[in-house]
Design a protein around this motif. Sequence first.
Motif, mmCIF file in Angstrom:
data_model
loop_
_atom_site.group_PDB
_atom_site.id
_atom_site.type_symbol
_atom_site.label_atom_id
_atom_site.label_comp_id
_atom_site.label_asym_id
_atom_site.label_seq_id
_atom_site.Cartn_x
_atom_site.Cartn_y
_atom_site.Cartn_z
ATOM 1 N N ALA A 132 -52.621 -0.025 -32.428
ATOM 2 C CA ALA A 132 -51.365 -0.688 -32.085
ATOM 3 C C ALA A 132 -51.473 -2.181 -32.376
ATOM 4 N N ASP A 133 -50.336 -2.765 -32.727
ATOM 5 C CA ASP A 133 -50.279 -4.209 -32.935
ATOM 6 C C ASP A 133 -50.388 -4.898 -31.571
ATOM 7 N N THR A 134 -51.237 -5.932 -31.492
ATOM 8 C CA THR A 134 -51.516 -6.611 -30.222
ATOM 9 C C THR A 134 -51.339 -8.110 -30.401
ATOM 10 N N THR A 135 -50.763 -8.729 -29.396
ATOM 11 C CA THR A 135 -50.533 -10.171 -29.413
ATOM 12 C C THR A 135 -51.106 -10.790 -28.145
ATOM 13 N N VAL A 136 -51.926 -11.803 -28.327
ATOM 14 C CA VAL A 136 -52.469 -12.580 -27.209
ATOM 15 C C VAL A 136 -51.738 -13.915 -27.202
ATOM 16 N N ARG A 137 -51.074 -14.216 -26.082
ATOM 17 C CA ARG A 137 -50.285 -15.443 -25.992
ATOM 18 C C ARG A 137 -50.795 -16.301 -24.838
ATOM 19 N N LEU A 138 -51.084 -17.552 -25.144
ATOM 20 C CA LEU A 138 -51.492 -18.540 -24.149
ATOM 21 C C LEU A 138 -50.412 -19.599 -24.041
ATOM 22 N N ARG A 139 -49.915 -19.806 -22.827
ATOM 23 C CA ARG A 139 -48.873 -20.806 -22.597
ATOM 24 C C ARG A 139 -49.383 -21.822 -21.582
ATOM 25 N N TYR A 140 -49.377 -23.079 -22.002
ATOM 26 C CA TYR A 140 -49.772 -24.167 -21.106
ATOM 27 C C TYR A 140 -48.506 -24.733 -20.468
#
Length: 437
Positions: free
Chosen positions: A317-325
């Motif tokens: 599966a397509d996976t996205t890791v998102r970091l928001r400051y």
Amino acid sequence: MTSRAVALRRTADQYAPVLLAVVVTAGVWGSATGSLGVRSPLPRALVLAVAVLAGWAAATVRVRCWPLFVTAAVAWLLLAAWPAAVVASGQAGLRLRGRRRLVAFLAGAALVAVVGALIGVAVGGERRLTTATPANAAAMFALAVLFPLVVGLWIRARRETLAALRDRAERLEREQEARTERVRAEERARIAREMHDVVAHRVSLMVVHAGALEVTAADTATVDAAALIRSTGRQALTDLREVLGVLRQPAPAHGPATAADGLAGVDDLLRESRAAGLRVDRQDEGTPRPVPATVDRAVYRVVREALTNVRKHAPNADTTVRLRYLSGGVEVSVRNGPPGAVRGSGAGAPPAGAVPGADADGRSAGRAAAQRVGQPAGGAPPPGTGGRSADRAALPGAGLGLIGLRERVELLGGRLEAGPRDGGFLVRALIPVEEAT
């Protein structure tokens, strides 16, 4: 004892000498002027001087006792004032240590009583009637000397008993804590031995076999896969060694986080996941800034656990890791698409009843990994597998990873969400960070 009770006790101890001085001064004055005893014919200035002196002696009794004993004797002999004698006898019971000192005090008090009776006989009048007759003299000695002395001894004995019980309770508590720590240390040592004997042995075998496969394999894909397995196993052994070191410590301490166990290690996690065949990308929002070590480790653990679950249940599966400051914290989210969906193919969620990570005919997405290491997609399994396809084996798990993550995030004052989302799965954690002032 509550903090309020402790504060009240400290206040009482602070003002007790002043209060005692006022009470003794007023008592001696009242007794010498006839309000509380026999009226003295001596001048009022002398009476006031003796009363103030007795009050000062009572205020300093914590430092030394003899001024109070002397002024009490003077007040009785000159004024027939009993309040100072009562306070002196009570303080003698509280503060005089040893039988000899108590006997000496009683002997001195008896001598003062006898001299006071003789003075009463010489003065005559009301003083003779109240202090010089045998019955009244004996009653006055009992009330002004013996009774306060016994009360003081009882209070001191009670205080000593309570102090001894308190010390015993504290000693027993310390011994109990020591026994508990010893049992914990023994249990940690036993767990460390078990982990070393079982887990470390099996991981070492995995690393050895992966190294052998890396040397003997002919095709490049198999060599790369074996190298990845070997490096991952060596890292697992390193992590295991650190865990065993913590378990063997008598009092485990949380040391500082290394760069590979924080935000700086997220890229390494993504690189390892891509090498294992996972399609994953990273998105950063906001301005990166330093965060506390605990938050740094928590973000790393969230990403690692989420990627591990994706590799287990939806490896294709397509996976996205998102970091928001954010202004008040850091938000990290890991989201994977529907299992079995190929990037750009428009595939939706798996059919009802399908195993997560499996395609329509029931084969897991591990077929793609098997093809990458040289196993044919539909061919026979490799020798030694007993006819079982490696892509059908489910990865073991206790199901406690997300629970542990939730506890870790909540300890930092944050919150964690985990659940299905648009046919895939979303893990999102928001961890507050205090602004630097």
